[in-house]
Design a protein around this motif. Structure first.
Motif, PDB file in Angstrom:
ATOM      1  N   LYS A   1       0.808  -1.218   0.000  1.00 31.76           N
ATOM      2  CA  LYS A   1       0.000   0.000   0.000  1.00 31.76           C
ATOM      3  C   LYS A   1       0.842   1.270   0.000  1.00 31.76           C
ATOM      4  N   TYR A   2       2.003   1.209   0.646  1.00 30.00           N
ATOM      5  CA  TYR A   2       2.826   2.426   0.707  1.00 30.00           C
ATOM      6  C   TYR A   2       3.202   2.896  -0.694  1.00 30.00           C
ATOM      7  N   ASN A   3       3.639   1.991  -1.529  1.00 26.55           N
ATOM      8  CA  ASN A   3       4.118   2.372  -2.859  1.00 26.55           C
ATOM      9  C   ASN A   3       3.038   2.420  -3.932  1.00 26.55           C
ATOM     10  N   TRP A   4       1.975   1.623  -3.795  1.00 24.43           N
ATOM     11  CA  TRP A   4       1.048   1.458  -4.917  1.00 24.43           C
ATOM     12  C   TRP A   4      -0.412   1.793  -4.626  1.00 24.43           C
ATOM     13  N   GLN A   5      -0.750   2.239  -3.432  1.00 22.37           N
ATOM     14  CA  GLN A   5      -2.138   2.501  -3.081  1.00 22.37           C
ATOM     15  C   GLN A   5      -2.820   3.471  -4.049  1.00 22.37           C
ATOM     16  N   LEU A   6      -2.162   4.576  -4.364  1.00 27.38           N
ATOM     17  CA  LEU A   6      -2.786   5.585  -5.223  1.00 27.38           C
ATOM     18  C   LEU A   6      -2.884   5.104  -6.676  1.00 27.38           C
ATOM     19  N   LEU A   7      -1.948   4.277  -7.118  1.00 29.83           N
ATOM     20  CA  LEU A   7      -2.057   3.691  -8.456  1.00 29.83           C
ATOM     21  C   LEU A   7      -3.280   2.776  -8.516  1.00 29.83           C
ATOM     22  N   CYS A   8      -3.504   2.003  -7.453  1.00 26.04           N
ATOM     23  CA  CYS A   8      -4.687   1.133  -7.405  1.00 26.04           C
ATOM     24  C   CYS A   8      -5.966   1.966  -7.478  1.00 26.04           C
ATOM     25  N   GLU A   9      -5.972   3.087  -6.773  1.00 27.43           N
ATOM     26  CA  GLU A   9      -7.149   3.963  -6.816  1.00 27.43           C
ATOM     27  C   GLU A   9      -7.359   4.524  -8.214  1.00 27.43           C
ATOM     28  N   MET A  10      -6.276   4.872  -8.901  1.00 27.75           N
ATOM     29  CA  MET A  10      -6.390   5.364 -10.277  1.00 27.75           C
ATOM     30  C   MET A  10      -6.935   4.283 -11.206  1.00 27.75           C
ATOM     31  N   ALA A  11      -6.447   3.050 -11.037  1.00 24.14           N
ATOM     32  CA  ALA A  11      -6.894   1.941 -11.880  1.00 24.14           C
ATOM     33  C   ALA A  11      -8.381   1.663 -11.669  1.00 24.14           C
ATOM     34  N   GLU A  12      -8.819   1.736 -10.423  1.00 19.33           N
ATOM     35  CA  GLU A  12     -10.237   1.526 -10.128  1.00 19.33           C
ATOM     36  C   GLU A  12     -11.080   2.644 -10.730  1.00 19.33           C
ATOM     37  N   ARG A  13     -10.603   3.863 -10.632  1.00 16.92           N
ATOM     38  CA  ARG A  13     -11.342   5.013 -11.171  1.00 16.92           C
ATOM     39  C   ARG A  13     -11.425   4.948 -12.690  1.00 16.92           C
ATOM     40  N   ALA A  14     -10.366   4.465 -13.333  1.00 18.67           N
ATOM     41  CA  ALA A  14     -10.323   4.397 -14.797  1.00 18.67           C
ATOM     42  C   ALA A  14     -10.884   3.086 -15.343  1.00 18.67           C
ATOM     43  N   ASP A  15     -11.364   2.208 -14.439  1.00 19.32           N
ATOM     44  CA  ASP A  15     -11.898   0.901 -14.833  1.00 19.32           C
ATOM     45  C   ASP A  15     -10.836   0.081 -15.580  1.00 19.32           C
ATOM     46  N   LEU A  16      -9.619   0.074 -15.039  1.00 13.61           N
ATOM     47  CA  LEU A  16      -8.506  -0.648 -15.666  1.00 13.61           C
ATOM     48  C   LEU A  16      -7.932  -1.743 -14.759  1.00 13.61           C
ATOM     49  N   VAL A  17      -8.675  -2.123 -13.739  1.00  8.24           N
ATOM     50  CA  VAL A  17      -8.201  -3.174 -12.839  1.00  8.24           C
ATOM     51  C   VAL A  17      -7.940  -4.463 -13.613  1.00  8.24           C
ATOM     52  N   SER A  18      -8.786  -4.743 -14.617  1.00  2.51           N
ATOM     53  CA  SER A  18      -8.647  -5.977 -15.408  1.00  2.51           C
ATOM     54  C   SER A  18      -7.298  -6.059 -16.117  1.00  2.51           C
ATOM     55  N   VAL A  19      -6.701  -4.899 -16.410  1.00  2.00           N
ATOM     56  CA  VAL A  19      -5.379  -4.891 -17.054  1.00  2.00           C
ATOM     57  C   VAL A  19      -4.370  -5.606 -16.162  1.00  2.00           C
ATOM     58  N   PHE A  20      -4.356  -5.246 -14.904  1.00  2.03           N
ATOM     59  CA  PHE A  20      -3.376  -5.797 -13.972  1.00  2.03           C
ATOM     60  C   PHE A  20      -3.751  -7.199 -13.478  1.00  2.03           C
ATOM     61  N   GLN A  21      -5.017  -7.546 -13.674  1.00  2.00           N
ATOM     62  CA  GLN A  21      -5.452  -8.907 -13.354  1.00  2.00           C
ATOM     63  C   GLN A  21      -5.179  -9.872 -14.509  1.00  2.00           C
ATOM     64  N   GLY A  22      -4.778  -9.303 -15.665  1.00  2.00           N
ATOM     65  CA  GLY A  22      -4.457 -10.139 -16.815  1.00  2.00           C
ATOM     66  C   GLY A  22      -5.654 -10.589 -17.620  1.00  2.00           C
TER      67      GLY A  22
ATOM     68  N   ALA B   1       0.620  19.532  -7.131  1.00  2.00           N
ATOM     69  CA  ALA B   1       0.945  20.543  -8.141  1.00  2.00           C
ATOM     70  C   ALA B   1      -0.303  21.079  -8.840  1.00  2.00           C
ATOM     71  N   ASN B   2      -1.357  20.278  -8.839  1.00  5.19           N
ATOM     72  CA  ASN B   2      -2.583  20.681  -9.542  1.00  5.19           C
ATOM     73  C   ASN B   2      -3.721  21.050  -8.589  1.00  5.19           C
ATOM     74  N   GLY B   3      -3.386  21.275  -7.332  1.00  3.97           N
ATOM     75  CA  GLY B   3      -4.382  21.728  -6.369  1.00  3.97           C
ATOM     76  C   GLY B   3      -5.452  20.701  -6.061  1.00  3.97           C
ATOM     77  N   MET B   4      -5.114  19.416  -6.163  1.00  2.00           N
ATOM     78  CA  MET B   4      -6.066  18.349  -5.886  1.00  2.00           C
ATOM     79  C   MET B   4      -5.741  17.692  -4.547  1.00  2.00           C
ATOM     80  N   ASP B   5      -6.760  17.103  -3.935  1.00  2.00           N
ATOM     81  CA  ASP B   5      -6.576  16.472  -2.632  1.00  2.00           C
ATOM     82  C   ASP B   5      -6.502  14.951  -2.697  1.00  2.00           C
ATOM     83  N   LYS B   6      -7.179  14.361  -3.687  1.00  2.00           N
ATOM     84  CA  LYS B   6      -7.261  12.901  -3.758  1.00  2.00           C
ATOM     85  C   LYS B   6      -7.406  12.443  -5.196  1.00  2.00           C
ATOM     86  N   VAL B   7      -7.212  11.147  -5.410  1.00  2.00           N
ATOM     87  CA  VAL B   7      -7.262  10.583  -6.767  1.00  2.00           C
ATOM     88  C   VAL B   7      -8.614  10.818  -7.427  1.00  2.00           C
TER      89      VAL B   7
END
Length: 210
Positions: free
Chosen positions: A47-68, A92-98
């Motif tokens: 979670k330390y290194n990849w939590q926000l990437l996971c949130e991005m993948a879920e938001r973009a509906d790309l979880v299946s990519v990493f599930q193969g 840098a873009n004034g955002m708080d969360k993914v």
């Protein structure tokens, strides 16, 4: 005397444990080895290194990519931006969360980092030499690769110096974006999962550098 020796040994043991944590990504290019899990589960397990990437993948509906299970199958290479890189972009873009990042941008950022059709390990990248001309970011050698988004990146490997001896150090991977002229460095490589290969971009990378 025995008490002093014991205290010294205990101190050294504590220092050795504190000097190597799961949060460190050493800029050495060393291999991280195989993981008998999907890339998605590998990300979810750190979670330390990849939590926000996971949130991005879920938001973009790309979880299946990493599930193969997506159109890219299990035969791809991913240059992974860590949470530090995503957090820097948010700040840098004034955002708080993914969830503040537009869905289309989340999808583009992930696909910019995905090389479809092949698993490329450290030793498979073509060696190259960086450009010395700021107006021409692409140097000699290496290879121009087309990412899943259509973005083109010039990728090359280079053996660093060691103790003042040229090309005697570790082999490193660099990615250069002709469109932004920025160079990105891979901090940790050869993370091989059941659904693809991951090369972790170092903490200095920021979303959009490609």
């Amino acid at each position: 005397m025995k008490k002093i020796i014991f205290l010294v040994a205990l101190s050294l043991a504590i220092l050795s444990l504190g000097s190597c944590t799961q949060y460190n990504f050493d800029d050495t290019g060393v291999a991280n080895g195989k993981h008998e899990t999907t890339m998605w589960d590998y990300f979810k397990g750190d979670k330390y290194n990849w939590q926000l990437l996971c949130e991005m993948a879920e938001r973009a509906d790309l979880v299946s990519v990493f599930q193969g299970t997506s159109q890219y199958g299990k035969n791809f290479t991913f240059f992974g931006p860590t949470s530090n890189s995503i957090r820097r972009y948010l700040y840098a873009n004034g955002m708080d969360k993914v969830s503040d990042i537009p869905v289309a941008d989340c999808k583009k950022f992930i696909l910019d980092c995905l090389l479809p059709g092949k698993r490329v390990m450290l030793d498979d990248f073509k060696e190259g030499v960086k450009s010395t001309d700021p107006s021409t970011p692409v140097g000699k050698g290496g290879e121009m690769l087309t990412m899943a988004s259509g973005k083109q990146l010039w990728v090359y490997s280079f053996r660093e110096s060691y103790n003042g001896v040229a090309h005697a150090g570790p082999l490193q991977i660099y990615l250069v974006s002709p469109s932004t002229t920025k160079t990105s460095h891979v901090a940790s490589c050869n993370i091989e999962t059941l659904t693809g290969v991951v090369h972790s971009l170092d903490y200095n990378f920021t979303l959009g550098d490609f």
